[in-house]
Design a protein around this motif. Sequence first.
Motif, short mmCIF file in Angstrom:
data_model
loop_
_atom_site.label_atom_id
_atom_site.label_comp_id
_atom_site.label_asym_id
_atom_site.label_seq_id
_atom_site.Cartn_x
_atom_site.Cartn_y
_atom_site.Cartn_z
N VAL A 32 0.82 -1.21 0.00
CA VAL A 32 0.00 0.00 0.00
C VAL A 32 0.86 1.26 0.00
CG1 VAL A 32 -1.62 1.36 1.39
CG2 VAL A 32 -2.01 -1.08 1.05
N PHE A 33 1.93 1.25 0.79
CA PHE A 33 2.73 2.46 0.95
C PHE A 33 3.83 2.61 -0.10
CE2 PHE A 33 0.78 2.40 5.10
CZ PHE A 33 0.69 3.74 5.45
N LEU A 34 4.15 1.55 -0.81
CA LEU A 34 5.26 1.60 -1.77
C LEU A 34 5.11 2.71 -2.81
CD1 LEU A 34 7.92 0.41 -2.66
CD2 LEU A 34 6.68 -1.35 -3.93
N PRO A 35 3.94 2.89 -3.44
CA PRO A 35 3.84 3.97 -4.44
C PRO A 35 4.09 5.35 -3.86
CG PRO A 35 1.97 2.47 -4.59
CD PRO A 35 2.69 2.12 -3.33
N ALA A 39 7.83 9.79 -4.21
CA ALA A 39 8.13 11.21 -3.97
C ALA A 39 9.42 11.40 -3.19
CB ALA A 39 6.96 11.87 -3.24
N PHE A 40 9.99 10.32 -2.64
CA PHE A 40 11.21 10.41 -1.82
C PHE A 40 12.41 9.92 -2.60
CE2 PHE A 40 7.96 9.11 1.58
CZ PHE A 40 7.56 10.42 1.78
N ASP A 41 13.60 10.21 -2.05
CA ASP A 41 14.79 9.57 -2.60
C ASP A 41 14.91 8.17 -2.01
OD1 ASP A 41 15.98 9.73 -0.06
OD2 ASP A 41 16.99 11.62 -0.52
N LEU A 42 15.88 7.39 -2.46
CA LEU A 42 15.97 5.99 -2.06
C LEU A 42 16.18 5.84 -0.56
CD1 LEU A 42 16.00 3.03 -2.86
CD2 LEU A 42 18.45 3.22 -3.32
N THR A 43 17.01 6.68 0.03
CA THR A 43 17.28 6.60 1.47
C THR A 43 16.01 6.80 2.28
OG1 THR A 43 19.54 7.43 1.15
CG2 THR A 43 18.62 7.58 3.36
N GLU A 44 15.23 7.79 1.90
CA GLU A 44 13.97 8.07 2.61
C GLU A 44 12.95 6.95 2.38
OE1 GLU A 44 14.15 12.97 2.45
OE2 GLU A 44 13.15 11.84 0.86
N LEU A 334 11.90 1.59 -8.42
CA LEU A 334 11.42 2.96 -8.61
C LEU A 334 12.57 3.96 -8.72
CD1 LEU A 334 8.33 3.22 -6.23
CD2 LEU A 334 8.33 3.39 -8.71
N GLN A 335 13.67 3.65 -8.03
CA GLN A 335 14.82 4.56 -8.02
C GLN A 335 15.87 4.19 -9.07
OE1 GLN A 335 14.73 7.20 -6.11
NE2 GLN A 335 12.93 6.63 -4.90
N GLY A 336 15.59 3.15 -9.86
CA GLY A 336 16.52 2.75 -10.92
C GLY A 336 17.75 2.03 -10.42
N ILE A 402 2.55 6.48 -10.28
CA ILE A 402 3.81 5.78 -10.54
C ILE A 402 4.45 6.22 -11.84
CG2 ILE A 402 4.77 3.51 -11.15
CD1 ILE A 402 2.85 2.35 -9.03
N ARG A 403 3.64 6.34 -12.90
CA ARG A 403 4.16 6.76 -14.20
C ARG A 403 3.55 8.10 -14.62
NH1 ARG A 403 3.97 1.88 -18.44
NH2 ARG A 403 1.82 1.63 -17.67
N TYR A 404 3.35 8.96 -13.62
CA TYR A 404 2.86 10.32 -13.85
C TYR A 404 1.51 10.34 -14.55
CZ TYR A 404 7.75 11.35 -12.85
OH TYR A 404 8.98 11.40 -12.26
N GLY A 405 0.59 9.52 -14.10
CA GLY A 405 -0.77 9.61 -14.57
C GLY A 405 -1.12 8.73 -15.74
N VAL A 406 -0.78 7.44 -15.67
CA VAL A 406 -1.17 6.49 -16.70
C VAL A 406 -2.38 5.71 -16.18
CG1 VAL A 406 -0.47 4.48 -18.06
CG2 VAL A 406 1.18 6.31 -17.57
N MET A 407 -3.53 5.92 -16.80
CA MET A 407 -4.76 5.30 -16.32
C MET A 407 -4.70 3.78 -16.38
SD MET A 407 -7.59 6.15 -14.95
CE MET A 407 -9.06 5.25 -14.45
N PHE A 408 -3.91 3.26 -17.32
CA PHE A 408 -3.81 1.81 -17.46
C PHE A 408 -3.28 1.15 -16.18
CE2 PHE A 408 -1.55 -2.09 -18.71
CZ PHE A 408 -2.59 -2.78 -19.32
N ASP A 409 -2.48 1.88 -15.42
CA ASP A 409 -1.94 1.32 -14.18
C ASP A 409 -3.04 1.09 -13.14
OD1 ASP A 409 0.64 1.12 -15.10
OD2 ASP A 409 1.22 3.11 -14.40
N ILE A 410 -4.06 1.94 -13.13
CA ILE A 410 -5.19 1.71 -12.23
C ILE A 410 -5.98 0.49 -12.67
CG2 ILE A 410 -7.40 2.64 -11.42
CD1 ILE A 410 -6.17 5.36 -11.28
N TRP A 411 -6.16 0.35 -13.99
CA TRP A 411 -6.83 -0.86 -14.50
C TRP A 411 -6.02 -2.11 -14.15
CZ3 TRP A 411 -11.45 0.46 -15.05
CH2 TRP A 411 -11.85 1.60 -15.72
N THR A 412 -4.68 -1.95 -14.17
CA THR A 412 -3.82 -3.08 -13.80
C THR A 412 -4.03 -3.48 -12.34
OG1 THR A 412 -2.13 -2.40 -15.40
CG2 THR A 412 -1.42 -3.88 -13.64
#
Length: 495
Positions: A32-35, A39-44, A334-336, A402-412
């Motif tokens: 639940v919290f992962l997405p 907004a944070f860097d990897l350390t945070e 998420l941080q590559g 996650i991908r700056y507003g891709v509706m398909f991700d909600i369908w996923t």
Amino acid sequence: MITIGILILLGVVGGIIFGAIPGMTATMALAVFLPLTYAFDLTESLALLIGLYVGGISGGLVPAILLNIPGTPSSITTTFDGYPMTLKNQGERALKIGIASSLVGGLISWLILWFFAPTLASFALDFTPVEKFLLIVFALTVIISLSKGGLIVGTFSGVLGIFISLMGRHSSALGGNNQFRLVPEFLKDTLDSGFTLLPVLIGLFALGQIIEQCEIGMDSDCNTNVMSFTEKQEKKFSFRDLKDQKFNLIRSSVIGTFIGILPGVGGSAASILSYSQAKNMSKKPEELGKGAVEGVVASEASNNGLTGGALIPLLSLGIPGDSTTAILIGAFTLQGIAVGPTFINNNPETWNSLIWSLLVANILMFLVMFFAIKYIAKIICVPKQIIYPIIVVMCAVGAYAIRYGVMFDIWTVMFFGFVGYMFSKLGLKSAPFLIGFILGKELEQNLLQSIFYYDSWSIFFTKGPIVWVLWAFIAISLMVAIKENIDHWKQSKKA
């Protein structure tokens, strides 16, 4: 540093809440919290997720002791002695014994992680694509371990996960793109690189569980034990309760850490093994199961010993040992950043931050739970019809961002939420599916690279001693996992 500390504290509190409410788990908390960590860097991000991990595992003792319902799979054996202590009006004492034991288990596993993970990673730096391929095959044997009596079903679930992971445009390991595969024509624009990991995770382990819980019902789990918890207890907690449990604490913590290192064995196996060892070595074994302190100590010390142990193969080899540590891969994705043999050497600051976050999380877990346990116990009484809609909204917003507003991700998320629900109905396994989904592309890539560079299938058997050792590990893992499944099947048939 202040920001990191606040995030760890928020993670610990959030994890405790998820662990304390029956039907919600540490895995669900991370999903639940992962997405939100985008907004944070990897350390945070890691600070928040490590706090959730430790808090979620520890919070499971609350319903286990007060309701006889394990909040997490690793809290199963906590019910054996914790609940009888509650019936004797010693609920607060049992909870504080469990909390103190969790701290010791967490600290011992932290020390082992700190010293052992860099050594294992340094050894794995010399791996070629051949060794990496076999290492992934070894990791995939986790699928059979997670099957728990459903060998064929679990294996099918894992293979299905690999199959789904290969959807999209085929990106050759040797460079260049080939044709689409396993993708219908109308989805080619949205599935160019396959399904995104995070929406799949959220759907399977958050939305899927919520749908299943909605079907079961959302009646309150409160009972007289919880409601009377604030009344005068028959016997108060004292640290003297742990005076004769020093060896039990250390033994159970080490067992939990060692089980955590073994991919796919899981927290329930760690707590059961620790509990059985405590009973075998007890001076009064007949008292275990009737409210014995050493039973609670053994179970909870091994629980939190699991946390540091499970991070060892994840960070040093890139092997997710279970669904919870698999979700942590999402934070790095998420941080590559890829976890594996090069992670510690290439990211020393991140490694140090993770280590200290784990230490601080265990200390904060103890302080929060020990001094506020009377209030935390009331979490069980919070109506689920209030909590679950909030979680669903968080899942949708997180997936969309996650991908700056891709509706398909909600369908996923919705699709895999339904998949997770159907898995429970059909007897399929979500954890093996997730492991297969995460490792599928990497398995294919290392296979193709090995064949291209060596131009022979025999290289997988003749390359050298490391290859032979990996084959031995694969064989042993398969034999043990198959034996466990057969034993589980026999026990269920007798029952």
